[in-house]
Design an enzyme around this catalytic site. Sequence first.
Site, short mmCIF file in Angstrom:
data_model
loop_
_atom_site.label_atom_id
_atom_site.label_comp_id
_atom_site.label_asym_id
_atom_site.label_seq_id
_atom_site.Cartn_x
_atom_site.Cartn_y
_atom_site.Cartn_z
N HIS A 82 0.78 -1.40 -0.14
CA HIS A 82 -0.15 0.04 -0.06
C HIS A 82 0.85 1.31 -0.12
CE1 HIS A 82 -3.36 2.67 0.90
NE2 HIS A 82 -2.42 3.21 1.84
N ASP A 161 -15.09 3.44 8.39
CA ASP A 161 -14.05 4.59 7.83
C ASP A 161 -14.64 5.55 7.01
OD1 ASP A 161 -11.36 5.33 7.42
OD2 ASP A 161 -11.70 4.86 5.58
N ARG A 168 -14.62 13.56 9.14
CA ARG A 168 -13.21 14.30 9.66
C ARG A 168 -12.78 15.15 8.40
NH1 ARG A 168 -9.44 9.49 8.95
NH2 ARG A 168 -7.89 10.98 9.28
N SER A 183 -7.37 4.29 10.03
CA SER A 183 -8.25 4.45 8.71
C SER A 183 -7.41 3.48 7.71
CB SER A 183 -8.24 5.93 8.30
OG SER A 183 -8.96 6.13 6.92
N LYS A 187 -8.54 -0.95 6.35
CA LYS A 187 -9.03 -1.38 4.90
C LYS A 187 -7.80 -2.47 4.66
CE LYS A 187 -9.14 3.21 4.25
NZ LYS A 187 -9.39 4.31 3.89
N1 URA Z 1 -5.91 7.89 3.55
C1 URA Z 1 -6.99 7.12 4.31
O1 URA Z 1 -7.45 5.94 3.64
N2 URA Z 1 -7.38 7.56 5.43
C2 URA Z 1 -6.87 8.53 6.00
O2 URA Z 1 -7.12 9.22 7.18
C3 URA Z 1 -5.91 9.34 5.23
C4 URA Z 1 -5.46 8.99 4.11
#
Ligand code: URA
Length: 433
Positions: A82, A161, A168, A183, A187
């Site tokens: 990632h 999320d 946010r 966050s 994933k």
């Molecule tokens: N990318 C994400 O998936 N979450 C965040 O909080 C910031 C960047």
Amino acid sequence: MNILHIIDHKVKQKALTKEMIIFFVHGYSKGTIPDYQISALLMAIKLNGMNDQETAWLTEAMVSSGETVDLSGIEGTTVDKHSTGGVGDKTSLVVGPIVAALGLKLAKMSGRGLGHTGGTIDKLESIPGFTTNLASARFKKQVNEVGMAIIGQTLELVPADKKLYALRDVTGTVESIPLISSSIMSKKIASGAKAILLDVKFGSGAFMKTIESAKILAKAMVNIGQSLGRDTRAMITDMDQPLGFAIGNRNEVLEAADTLQMKGPQDLLELCIQATSKLLVQAKKSDSMKEARIKVMEVLSSGKAYAKFIEFITAQGGNFEALKQPALLKTKYEVSIKANQPGYLSKIDALALGQAASLLGAGRLTKEASIDPNAGIMLHHKIGDRVLSDDRLATLKSNLPLTDDTLQMIKNAFTISTKPSKPSLIVHAWIES
Ligand code: URA
């Protein structure tokens, strides 16, 4: 359990319990706790932080808000890679075929680009015929047979999320290490891979602007992954200039193909060699980076990694031969940006070029917008190169008329100095525990 009590707890700088975290994450996800109370809690978390244990619990609670991918039927070690996002970042297209050629299994769910950063799904969809929408059974079958598959998110992964991130975004609470790390990691954990390699970028084109902040984020994410039972490591890499030479979807796919044939840019090749070597170590296929690098070089120089790239594209319906046709790549406007003085390239502003590429049509300014697969910027030089007056620095490709503002933005992205500047290092550090 009471949300006001949880907010008060965090305001008083106390650590939240697992039950409190599950209560607010699931409550918000299901709609039983309103935005305004979660906003207050997010601000308290942003200001007072969370310890490693709270952050891991937060990640777990978010994962359990939705579905997860079951990769247990896949033979061999499942791996994921990632990147925190950048300009010209096509590493997944190179890393995937290398590790698949070496027997690892890359089962990857990727996203689209937004703003100045590109997304792997947009790059892949620029290949004629390629589909990023595979049903779960076909996705797993391909991972087993080919060794890799990359798809867009199909299942309802981590709905908490999605909701929290949107909140946010409008409450000034994006920039918080526990909130960002949980966050991203929620994933990754929900996507099921056993070994996760994070490429945390820093510099003008990255989310994290300094190496120190990138290391802090990387450490937080590695802690989460390790505490939830996944072999998680992070590389800290440079995003002060775009990665490679190509920015824009089709050109990036072609550059990834060149790199797999060892004809690509040095920075991209080196990053991918190091990333794949680390994944081999994580999957216990090599004892050291040195030994892993020899294996990686073998699949690159023998053509096995490139053959795997073609096999992967074909398996997902793509026609790589069609992509290579010059007629397909043509754009209405093609403009060169030239050096206005001789010297050494000392700065290439990745953020400005990423934003300009979006304006040329290569990216989206809103989530719903469509992109032009041929639009983008091709660089001709990297930081440290000597250039002569009138040398081409970049070629812009667009089907939209170029505005003076965009042209100026691109010209301003290049700084030429009279003194030689060092080429920048691509991998700066590793965070492994
Ligand atoms: N990318 C994400 O998936 N979450 C965040 O909080 C910031 C960047």
